[in-house]
Design a protein around this motif. Structure first.
Motif, PDB file in Angstrom:
ATOM      1  N   THR A  45      46.353  52.913  47.230  1.00 60.41           N
ATOM      2  CA  THR A  45      47.622  53.364  46.653  1.00 60.41           C
ATOM      3  C   THR A  45      47.426  54.033  45.291  1.00 60.41           C
ATOM      4  O   THR A  45      48.400  54.306  44.585  1.00 60.41           O
ATOM      5  CB  THR A  45      48.599  52.183  46.471  1.00 60.41           C
ATOM      6  N   ALA A  46      46.144  54.231  44.934  1.00 58.26           N
ATOM      7  CA  ALA A  46      45.809  54.859  43.648  1.00 58.26           C
ATOM      8  C   ALA A  46      46.501  54.149  42.482  1.00 58.26           C
ATOM      9  O   ALA A  46      47.035  54.768  41.570  1.00 58.26           O
ATOM     10  CB  ALA A  46      46.166  56.339  43.659  1.00 58.26           C
ATOM     11  N   ASP A  47      46.459  52.817  42.550  1.00 58.80           N
ATOM     12  CA  ASP A  47      47.111  52.003  41.517  1.00 58.80           C
ATOM     13  C   ASP A  47      46.078  51.635  40.442  1.00 58.80           C
ATOM     14  O   ASP A  47      45.319  50.659  40.586  1.00 58.80           O
ATOM     15  CB  ASP A  47      47.703  50.748  42.181  1.00 58.80           C
ATOM     16  N   GLY A  48      46.018  52.383  39.395  1.00 62.77           N
ATOM     17  CA  GLY A  48      45.022  52.191  38.348  1.00 62.77           C
ATOM     18  C   GLY A  48      45.175  50.862  37.629  1.00 62.77           C
ATOM     19  O   GLY A  48      44.184  50.215  37.277  1.00 62.77           O
ATOM     20  N   GLU A  49      46.403  50.444  37.437  1.00 59.94           N
ATOM     21  CA  GLU A  49      46.654  49.192  36.727  1.00 59.94           C
ATOM     22  C   GLU A  49      46.081  48.003  37.512  1.00 59.94           C
ATOM     23  O   GLU A  49      45.431  47.115  36.950  1.00 59.94           O
ATOM     24  CB  GLU A  49      48.167  49.008  36.584  1.00 59.94           C
ATOM     25  N   LEU A  50      46.331  48.034  38.824  1.00 58.63           N
ATOM     26  CA  LEU A  50      45.832  46.962  39.682  1.00 58.63           C
ATOM     27  C   LEU A  50      44.295  46.957  39.674  1.00 58.63           C
ATOM     28  O   LEU A  50      43.667  45.889  39.634  1.00 58.63           O
ATOM     29  CB  LEU A  50      46.360  47.157  41.114  1.00 58.63           C
ATOM     30  N   ALA A  51      43.705  48.160  39.690  1.00 55.50           N
ATOM     31  CA  ALA A  51      42.239  48.258  39.655  1.00 55.50           C
ATOM     32  C   ALA A  51      41.697  47.631  38.373  1.00 55.50           C
ATOM     33  O   ALA A  51      40.725  46.865  38.400  1.00 55.50           O
ATOM     34  CB  ALA A  51      41.817  49.719  39.751  1.00 55.50           C
ATOM     35  N   GLU A  52      42.335  47.908  37.246  1.00 54.96           N
ATOM     36  CA  GLU A  52      41.917  47.306  35.970  1.00 54.96           C
ATOM     37  C   GLU A  52      42.014  45.787  36.041  1.00 54.96           C
ATOM     38  O   GLU A  52      41.148  45.067  35.551  1.00 54.96           O
ATOM     39  CB  GLU A  52      42.804  47.824  34.814  1.00 54.96           C
ATOM     40  N   GLN A  53      43.073  45.324  36.670  1.00 53.16           N
ATOM     41  CA  GLN A  53      43.274  43.875  36.786  1.00 53.16           C
ATOM     42  C   GLN A  53      42.133  43.230  37.578  1.00 53.16           C
ATOM     43  O   GLN A  53      41.608  42.173  37.205  1.00 53.16           O
ATOM     44  CB  GLN A  53      44.614  43.610  37.477  1.00 53.16           C
ATOM     45  N   VAL A  54      41.726  43.895  38.695  1.00 51.67           N
ATOM     46  CA  VAL A  54      40.622  43.370  39.507  1.00 51.67           C
ATOM     47  C   VAL A  54      39.360  43.243  38.651  1.00 51.67           C
ATOM     48  O   VAL A  54      38.637  42.243  38.700  1.00 51.67           O
ATOM     49  CB  VAL A  54      40.367  44.279  40.735  1.00 51.67           C
ATOM     50  N   ILE A  55      39.127  44.266  37.824  1.00 56.78           N
ATOM     51  CA  ILE A  55      37.925  44.254  36.986  1.00 56.78           C
ATOM     52  C   ILE A  55      37.973  43.108  35.976  1.00 56.78           C
ATOM     53  O   ILE A  55      36.962  42.433  35.731  1.00 56.78           O
ATOM     54  CB  ILE A  55      37.759  45.624  36.286  1.00 56.78           C
ATOM     55  N   VAL A  56      39.153  42.844  35.445  1.00 55.69           N
ATOM     56  CA  VAL A  56      39.285  41.748  34.479  1.00 55.69           C
ATOM     57  C   VAL A  56      39.109  40.387  35.159  1.00 55.69           C
ATOM     58  O   VAL A  56      38.380  39.510  34.666  1.00 55.69           O
ATOM     59  CB  VAL A  56      40.671  41.817  33.774  1.00 55.69           C
ATOM     60  N   VAL A  57      39.735  40.210  36.320  1.00 60.21           N
ATOM     61  CA  VAL A  57      39.678  38.909  37.008  1.00 60.21           C
ATOM     62  C   VAL A  57      38.259  38.577  37.469  1.00 60.21           C
ATOM     63  O   VAL A  57      37.898  37.403  37.608  1.00 60.21           O
ATOM     64  CB  VAL A  57      40.689  38.884  38.193  1.00 60.21           C
ATOM     65  N   GLU A  58      37.447  39.618  37.688  1.00 58.60           N
ATOM     66  CA  GLU A  58      36.055  39.393  38.099  1.00 58.60           C
ATOM     67  C   GLU A  58      35.331  38.439  37.123  1.00 58.60           C
ATOM     68  O   GLU A  58      34.505  37.625  37.522  1.00 58.60           O
ATOM     69  CB  GLU A  58      35.328  40.740  38.214  1.00 58.60           C
ATOM     70  N   GLU A  59      35.690  38.538  35.854  1.00 57.27           N
ATOM     71  CA  GLU A  59      35.061  37.630  34.878  1.00 57.27           C
ATOM     72  C   GLU A  59      35.400  36.176  35.179  1.00 57.27           C
ATOM     73  O   GLU A  59      34.571  35.280  35.021  1.00 57.27           O
ATOM     74  CB  GLU A  59      35.539  37.981  33.468  1.00 57.27           C
ATOM     75  N   GLU A  60      36.635  35.972  35.625  1.00 55.18           N
ATOM     76  CA  GLU A  60      37.049  34.604  35.972  1.00 55.18           C
ATOM     77  C   GLU A  60      36.222  34.084  37.148  1.00 55.18           C
ATOM     78  O   GLU A  60      35.805  32.917  37.185  1.00 55.18           O
ATOM     79  CB  GLU A  60      38.543  34.585  36.337  1.00 55.18           C
ATOM     80  N   VAL A  61      35.950  34.983  38.115  1.00 53.30           N
ATOM     81  CA  VAL A  61      35.137  34.599  39.279  1.00 53.30           C
ATOM     82  C   VAL A  61      33.753  34.156  38.811  1.00 53.30           C
ATOM     83  O   VAL A  61      33.230  33.130  39.252  1.00 53.30           O
ATOM     84  CB  VAL A  61      35.046  35.771  40.289  1.00 53.30           C
ATOM     85  N   ASP A  62      33.172  34.929  37.887  1.00 51.80           N
ATOM     86  CA  ASP A  62      31.851  34.565  37.359  1.00 51.80           C
ATOM     87  C   ASP A  62      31.878  33.194  36.675  1.00 51.80           C
ATOM     88  O   ASP A  62      30.968  32.386  36.842  1.00 51.80           O
ATOM     89  CB  ASP A  62      31.374  35.625  36.346  1.00 51.80           C
ATOM     90  N   GLU A  63      32.936  32.966  35.921  1.00 53.58           N
ATOM     91  CA  GLU A  63      33.038  31.669  35.236  1.00 53.58           C
ATOM     92  C   GLU A  63      33.136  30.523  36.237  1.00 53.58           C
ATOM     93  O   GLU A  63      32.520  29.470  36.066  1.00 53.58           O
ATOM     94  CB  GLU A  63      34.269  31.653  34.317  1.00 53.58           C
ATOM     95  N   ARG A  64      33.925  30.759  37.277  1.00 55.25           N
ATOM     96  CA  ARG A  64      34.061  29.720  38.299  1.00 55.25           C
ATOM     97  C   ARG A  64      32.729  29.450  38.991  1.00 55.25           C
ATOM     98  O   ARG A  64      32.404  28.310  39.334  1.00 55.25           O
ATOM     99  CB  ARG A  64      35.102  30.133  39.347  1.00 55.25           C
ATOM    100  N   GLU A  65      31.949  30.513  39.187  1.00 54.12           N
ATOM    101  CA  GLU A  65      30.633  30.335  39.810  1.00 54.12           C
ATOM    102  C   GLU A  65      29.768  29.404  38.960  1.00 54.12           C
ATOM    103  O   GLU A  65      29.164  28.460  39.455  1.00 54.12           O
ATOM    104  CB  GLU A  65      29.919  31.689  39.967  1.00 54.12           C
ATOM    105  N   MET A  66      29.754  29.659  37.665  1.00 57.58           N
ATOM    106  CA  MET A  66      28.906  28.854  36.781  1.00 57.58           C
ATOM    107  C   MET A  66      29.386  27.405  36.733  1.00 57.58           C
ATOM    108  O   MET A  66      28.599  26.475  36.727  1.00 57.58           O
ATOM    109  CB  MET A  66      28.861  29.480  35.391  1.00 57.58           C
ATOM    110  N   LYS A  67      30.694  27.247  36.734  1.00 59.54           N
ATOM    111  CA  LYS A  67      31.271  25.904  36.673  1.00 59.54           C
ATOM    112  C   LYS A  67      30.910  25.115  37.938  1.00 59.54           C
ATOM    113  O   LYS A  67      30.533  23.937  37.874  1.00 59.54           O
ATOM    114  CB  LYS A  67      32.794  26.023  36.534  1.00 59.54           C
ATOM    115  N   LEU A  68      31.007  25.795  39.082  1.00 60.59           N
ATOM    116  CA  LEU A  68      30.669  25.122  40.342  1.00 60.59           C
ATOM    117  C   LEU A  68      29.185  24.788  40.426  1.00 60.59           C
ATOM    118  O   LEU A  68      28.798  23.725  40.904  1.00 60.59           O
ATOM    119  CB  LEU A  68      31.068  26.006  41.516  1.00 60.59           C
ATOM    120  N   ASP A  69      28.357  25.713  39.952  1.00 58.72           N
ATOM    121  CA  ASP A  69      26.917  25.443  39.952  1.00 58.72           C
ATOM    122  C   ASP A  69      26.605  24.207  39.123  1.00 58.72           C
ATOM    123  O   ASP A  69      25.798  23.371  39.513  1.00 58.72           O
ATOM    124  CB  ASP A  69      26.151  26.641  39.350  1.00 58.72           C
ATOM    125  N   GLU A  70      27.269  24.110  37.993  1.00 61.65           N
ATOM    126  CA  GLU A  70      27.039  22.957  37.123  1.00 61.65           C
ATOM    127  C   GLU A  70      27.482  21.678  37.817  1.00 61.65           C
ATOM    128  O   GLU A  70      26.797  20.654  37.760  1.00 61.65           O
ATOM    129  CB  GLU A  70      27.802  23.163  35.816  1.00 61.65           C
TER     130      GLU A  70
END
Lengths: 238, 291
Positions: A45-70
Motif C-alpha cells: 500500500t506504499a505506506d511509508g509510516e507503517l514501514a518506519e514502524q516495522v523498522i522500529v519494532v524490529e529492535e523490540e524483537v531483538d531485545e526479546r530474543e536476548m531476554k529469551l536466550d538469557e
C-alpha cells in the motif's frame, strides 16, 4: 495430541520457569507475526509510516530474543533439565533464533517499501507479494499454534505449506524476470519487489524450521533436512 | 494449558496412574522392560531375577546384561530395588538371612548362585565400592595389600609393592600418598578414602566393579575425580554403578537402567534416556515430575 505436562514437576518454581519460557516465546511470536503483516501491508500500500514502524519494532524483537536466550540459559544452569524439559529449552532457544531472523526479514521488506516509495512504484509484482504474503502470514500463525499446543500434525502442515511457498516464489521469479527483460528500465524497481518476495520466502523457511523444532520438542525426532514425505513416514514409525 | 493431567499421579500407591490424561500403566505388575536390556558381549547376564526379603518381594523379573568394559548406571527413587539388585551381583545379599534370590545370574556364563561356588573368589572377581568410604583401620599400604595377601596373589614383597603402587595409580591416589604409605588410611580426606577403597578393590584384579552410590558422601571436586576415574577404569573393568544423582548417571555411564518399585522399567543408551526416554515413568522420574 501430545502433552508435555510442563506443570507437573515437584518443583513449582520449575513449572513456573518453563511456563514463562513458553509465554515469552509466544509473545515474541505474536510481535513477529504482526511485523510480517505490517511489512507486507506497508509495501503493497506504499505506506511509508507503517514501514518506519516495522523498522522500529524490529529492535523490540531483538531485545526479546536476548531476554529469551538469557531465560533459557538460566533454566539450563539452575535446573539441568532432562528429556522433554531439555528438549523444551533447546526448542525455545532455537525457535527464538528463527523468530528473530523472521523479524529481520520483515524489516528488510519494510526497507524495500521505503526504497520503492523513493524510486517510484514498481510496474509489477504486487499481486504476488499479496498472495505469497498471505500464505506466509498464515504459516507463521499455524507454526506458533503448533508450538502453543505442542501439536505435531499442525507442524507437519506448516512444512507442507512451505513447499507451496517455494513453488509460488519460483513462479513469481520467472514472471518478474521475463518482465525485466522486456522493460529494462524497470529493473531497479522490480528488484525491490524481488528482494521483498525473497524475504517472504525466507520467513516461510523459518516458519518451517519452527515446525521442525516443535516436532523435535514433542517427539524427540530430528526431522530437519528431509522431505515432507520422509517426515511423515518417520512420524508414523514413531 | 490443555496439557494438564486429569488425575494426579500417584506412583507409590500402585494405583492406576494417569499422567497425561490417558493411562500410562494400569498395573505395575504387568510392566515389561522397554529399551535394550541385553547386549551381545555380556560380562554379566541376569535373567528373571526375583528377590525376596522374607515374604516381601523387592525385585520382580529383572533381566539385564552388563557388557564387557561397559558402565551401566542404575537409577530410580529410593526403595526401587536398584541397590538390592546391585548387591545380588556379588552375592552381598547372602549376609541377610531373610533374603532369597531367584533366577539366573551369570558371570561369563557361570552361575554365581551355584551352591557349590565359593563366594570369596567370586567377590574378588566382582568387587564392590560402598557409599561411605570404609578403609580398614590400617595403613594406606596395608589397605591396598590386604586383598592380594588374603587371596594369596603374591609370593614376594616386591610383587606386593608393585600391586599397591599400580592400584593406587589406577585409583588416581598415588601422587597424593606415595610419601606416606604407612600413614593410617582413615586419616585421609573423604574423597581420598573413597579412592583408597577403589584402589583396594582393584588390587585383586576384579573383572567387574560394583559401586553403590560411591560419591554421595563426597564434595563436588572429589566426585569429579571419582567420575573421571570411572571413565578410566572402564577401559579395563566392567562397572555397574547405583547413583541417586541423575547428572552423575548421565555423565559416567554408557547405558542407564531405570528401576521403579522393584521393576526394571527401561534400559537404554544413556544419551537416549536423558534426551528422549521410551517409557513415561522414566521421563517422569528424570524430569522431576514425581519423587
Amino acid at each position: 495430541m501430545d502433552k508435555l505436562n510442563l506443570d507437573q514437576h515437584i518443583s513449582q518454581q520449575f513449572n513456573a520457569d518453563l511456563e514463562e519460557l513458553k509465554t515469552q516465546l509466544l509473545e515474541m511470536g505474536g510481535v513477529v507475526e504482526q511485523q510480517t503483516i505490517n511489512a507486507v501491508k506497508a509495501i503493497t500500500t506504499a505506506d511509508g509510516e507503517l514501514a518506519e514502524q516495522v523498522i522500529v519494532v524490529e529492535e523490540e524483537v531483538d531485545e526479546r530474543e536476548m531476554k529469551l536466550d538469557e531465560a533459557c540459559t538460566t533454566v539450563l544452569a539452575r535446573r539441568q533439565p532432562a528429556a522433554s524439559d531439555l528438549r523444551m529449552v533447546l526448542a525455545v532457544a532455537k525457535i527464538t533464533r528463527d523468530l528473530e531472523r523472521m523479524g529481520d526479514e520483515a524489516q528488510k521488506i519494510a526497507k524495500m517499501s521505503i526504497h520503492l516509495n523513493e524510486d517510484g512504484e514498481a510496474p509489477r509484482g504486487y499481486v504476488e507479494l499479496r498472495h505469497i504474503g498471505s500464505i506466509v502470514h498464515q504459516m507463521v500463525i499455524t507454526t506458533l499454534d503448533a508450538f502453543a499446543r505442542f501439536d505435531v500434525d499442525t507442524a507437519v502442515k506448516v512444512a507442507q505449506e512451505d513447499k507451496r511457498v517455494d513453488q509460488e516464489y519460483k513462479t513469481a521469479m520467472r514472471e518478474l524476470a521475463t518482465y525485466m527483460m522486456e522493460d529494462p528500465r524497470s529493473i531497479s524497481r522490480v528488484m525491490n519487489i524481488i528482494w521483498a518476495l525473497r524475504s517472504l520466502e525466507r520467513i516461510g523457511d523459518h516458519a518451517r524450521n519452527i515446525a521442525e523444532h516443535v516436532i523435535y520438542l514433542v517427539k524427540g525426532l530430528d526431522v530437519r533436512h528431509i522431505s515432507v514425505k520422509e517426515m511423515k513416514r518417520q512420524l508414523k514409525d514413531k | 494449558m490443555e496439557a494438564i493431567a486429569e488425575k494426579k499421579t500417584d506412583i507409590t500407591e500402585n494405583r492406576e496412574i494417569e499422567v497425561t490424561g490417558e493411562s500410562v500403566i494400569k498395573d505395575v505388575e504387568s510392566i515389561e522392560t522397554v529399551g535394550l536390556p541385553f547386549v551381545d558381549n555380556a560380562k554379566m547376564s541376569m535373567r528373571d531375577v526375583n528377590v525376596f526379603y522374607g515374604d516381601k518381594q523387592a525385585i520382580f523379573n529383572v533381566g539385564l546384561d552388563i557388557g564387557k568394559h561397559e558402565v551401566v548406571a542404575m537409577i530410580g527413587p529410593s526403595g526401587c530395588g536398584k541397590s538390592t539388585f546391585l548387591r545380588c551381583l556379588n552375592r552381598m545379599n547372602d549376609t541377610i538371612d531373610i533374603c532369597r534370590v531367584d533366577g539366573s545370574l551369570q558371570l561369563e556364563g557361570q552361575d554365581i548362585y551355584d551352591p557349590k561356588l565359593d563366594v570369596v573368589p567370586l567377590r574378588a572377581r566382582v568387587g564392590m565400592v560402598f557409599q561411605k568410604p570404609n578403609p580398614f583401620p590400617k595403613s594406606i599400604y596395608d589397605n591396598v595389600a590386604y586383598g592380594p595377601r588374603v587371596h594369596g596373589l603374591v609370593s614376594r614383597r616386591s610383587e606386593l609393592d608393585e600391586i599397591v603402587e599400580t592400584s593406587l595409580q589406577k585409583a588416581g591416589l598415588w601422587e597424593e600418598v606415595k610419601d606416606r604409605l604407612q600413614a593410617p588410611g582413615t586419616g585421609l580426606s573423604g574423597g581420598q578414602q573413597q579412592r583408597l577403597c577403589i584402589a583396594r578393590t582393584i588390587a585383586v584384579s576384579p573383572e567387574v566393579i560394583l559401586m553403590d552410590e560411591p560419591c554421595s558422601a563426597l564434595d563436588p571436586i572429589a566426585t569429579a575425580k571419582i567420575e573421571e576415574l570411572i571413565a578410566e577404569l572402564s577401559e579395563n573393568f566392567t562397572i555397574a554403578i547405583v547413583t541417586h544423582s541423575m547428572q552423575q548417571a548421565a555423565r559416567v555411564s554408557n547405558r542407564t537402567a531405570y528401576f521403579h518399585l522393584g521393576k526394571l522399567i527401561e534400559v537404554n543408551d544413556t544419551e537416549k534416556v536423558f534426551t528422549n526416554p521410551d517409557h513415561d515413568l522414566t521421563e517422569a522420574y528424570i524430569t522431576g515430575r514425581f519423587g
